[in-house]
Write an enzyme that holds these catalytic residues in place. Structure first.
Site, PDB file in Angstrom:
ATOM      1  N   GLN A 134       0.837  -1.207   0.000  1.00  0.00           N
ATOM      2  CA  GLN A 134       0.000   0.000   0.000  1.00  0.00           C
ATOM      3  C   GLN A 134       0.866   1.250   0.000  1.00  0.00           C
ATOM      4  OE1 GLN A 134      -3.234  -0.204  -0.456  1.00  0.00           O
ATOM      5  NE2 GLN A 134      -3.610   2.005  -0.421  1.00  0.00           N
ATOM      6  N   ALA A 155      -6.012   5.063  -0.011  1.00  0.00           N
ATOM      7  CA  ALA A 155      -5.759   5.215   1.424  1.00  0.00           C
ATOM      8  C   ALA A 155      -4.259   5.177   1.706  1.00  0.00           C
ATOM      9  CB  ALA A 155      -6.451   4.106   2.200  1.00  0.00           C
ATOM     10  N   SER A 160      -5.722   1.594   5.067  1.00  0.00           N
ATOM     11  CA  SER A 160      -6.408   0.978   3.931  1.00  0.00           C
ATOM     12  C   SER A 160      -7.255  -0.215   4.352  1.00  0.00           C
ATOM     13  CB  SER A 160      -5.380   0.507   2.900  1.00  0.00           C
ATOM     14  OG  SER A 160      -6.012  -0.236   1.870  1.00  0.00           O
ATOM     15  N   HIS A 162      -8.007  -2.540   2.347  1.00  0.00           N
ATOM     16  CA  HIS A 162      -7.394  -3.714   1.719  1.00  0.00           C
ATOM     17  C   HIS A 162      -6.434  -4.406   2.685  1.00  0.00           C
ATOM     18  CE1 HIS A 162      -8.828  -3.677  -2.458  1.00  0.00           C
ATOM     19  NE2 HIS A 162      -8.905  -2.356  -2.316  1.00  0.00           N
ATOM     20  N   ASP A 169     -11.838  -5.834  -4.809  1.00  0.00           N
ATOM     21  CA  ASP A 169     -12.228  -4.995  -5.934  1.00  0.00           C
ATOM     22  C   ASP A 169     -12.620  -5.954  -7.053  1.00  0.00           C
ATOM     23  OD1 ASP A 169     -11.575  -2.703  -4.535  1.00  0.00           O
ATOM     24  OD2 ASP A 169      -9.557  -2.555  -5.392  1.00  0.00           O
ATOM     25  N   GLU A 217     -16.812   4.214  -5.103  1.00  0.00           N
ATOM     26  CA  GLU A 217     -16.109   3.054  -5.655  1.00  0.00           C
ATOM     27  C   GLU A 217     -17.075   1.874  -5.713  1.00  0.00           C
ATOM     28  OE1 GLU A 217     -12.437   2.157  -3.692  1.00  0.00           O
ATOM     29  OE2 GLU A 217     -11.533   4.106  -4.158  1.00  0.00           O
ATOM     30  N   HIS A 220     -15.664  -1.689  -5.061  1.00  0.00           N
ATOM     31  CA  HIS A 220     -14.978  -1.992  -3.796  1.00  0.00           C
ATOM     32  C   HIS A 220     -15.988  -2.572  -2.806  1.00  0.00           C
ATOM     33  CE1 HIS A 220     -11.915  -0.746  -0.574  1.00  0.00           C
ATOM     34  NE2 HIS A 220     -13.001  -1.013   0.132  1.00  0.00           N
TER      35      HIS A 220
END
Length: 254
Positions: A134, A155, A160, A162, A169, A217, A220
């Site tokens: 990230q 982020a 984040s 993720h 995603d 998003e 996401h």
């Protein structure tokens, strides 16, 4: 003469006495029939109240909680957190070969299988990203677009979703990968309508940039479990911040 008068008087009195009416007898008392015991109607049972949703069922702070809330004001703790139950999703397209936490992996497998059966196949283009990855991505976005723009769609490391291992995603190959137009594709529409059944929410919905801190998003999808996802769908509350009464996070603290 007196004797005759007396005799007549005695006779008359005797006649009067003989004509006296019989005494009137009172009618017999008739006892009312016994009505029996009075029956009290049995009240209908009151149904128990519907249990309210328990917003404290899972931690919002523990990074291993499926309800952890990570945003611009809520970094993961520890900031370099790495899940301990990462697995590879099976039987689905996975462009970058990235893992997910086990419950999210099983859920996305089921969701994408159902989407394919509905005629709208989709696959994973991004899943778990660790702190270092990230950091690399975020730095490259700043170099390309500037920090203000990068902060609107990416982020910072440690913030984040993720990094939690609970996010995918998704894309359907229609040319709208990582673009807002994905929300209008067949897959995007189907996934938004059915994600809650599999425990996912669209984490960054349109119109909520001032709450989440990020542009819309529609690709996401964040795993929170079916209980919370369905409660949010049914109540119409579309962000974790609003559902749990957390402060909006449009910007970083510093």
């Amino acid at each position: 003469m007196f004797a005759l008068t007396t005799a007549l008087l005695v006779g008359v009195m005797a006649g009067v006495s003989g004509c006296a009416p019989e005494p009137v007898k009172a009618p017999p008392v008739t006892q009312a029939p016994d009505p029996g015991p009075t029956l009290t109607p049995t009240p209908s049972p009151t149904p128990p109240p519907e249990p309210s949703f328990d917003k404290a069922a899972h931690s919002l702070d523990d990074p291993m909680s499926i309800w952890v809330v990570s945003n611009k004001l809520r970094p993961l703790n520890p900031i370099e957190f790495e899940p301990n139950d990462l697995v590879m999703p099976e039987g689905v397209g996975n462009q970058n070969g990235q893992p997910l936490r086990e419950p999210a992996a099983r859920a996305v497998e089921a969701m994408l299988a159902a989407a394919a059966e509905a005629g709208v196949p989709a696959g994973i283009i991004s899943a778990y990203r660790g702190y270092e990855l990230q950091q690399s991505l975020y730095t490259s976005y700043i170099a390309r677009d500037g920090q203000a723009a990068a902060d609107s769609y990416s982020a910072r490391p440690g913030h984040s979703e993720h990094q939690t291992g609970l996010v995918v995603d998704l894309d359907d190959g229609s040319g709208c990968a990582l673009s807002e137009c994905f929300g209008a594709t067949g897959a995007g529409v189907w996934l938004a309508e059915h994600a809650a059944e599999f425990g996912f929410i669209v984490r960054y919905p349109p119109g909520k940039e001032g709450v989440t801190g990020f542009i819309p998003e529609p690709w996401h999808f964040r795993y929170v479990g079916p209980e919370l996802a369905i409660e949010m769908r049914d109540t119409g509350v579309v962000t974790l911040e609003e559902f749990f009464g957390l402060p909006p996070a449009p910007d970083y603290a510093q």
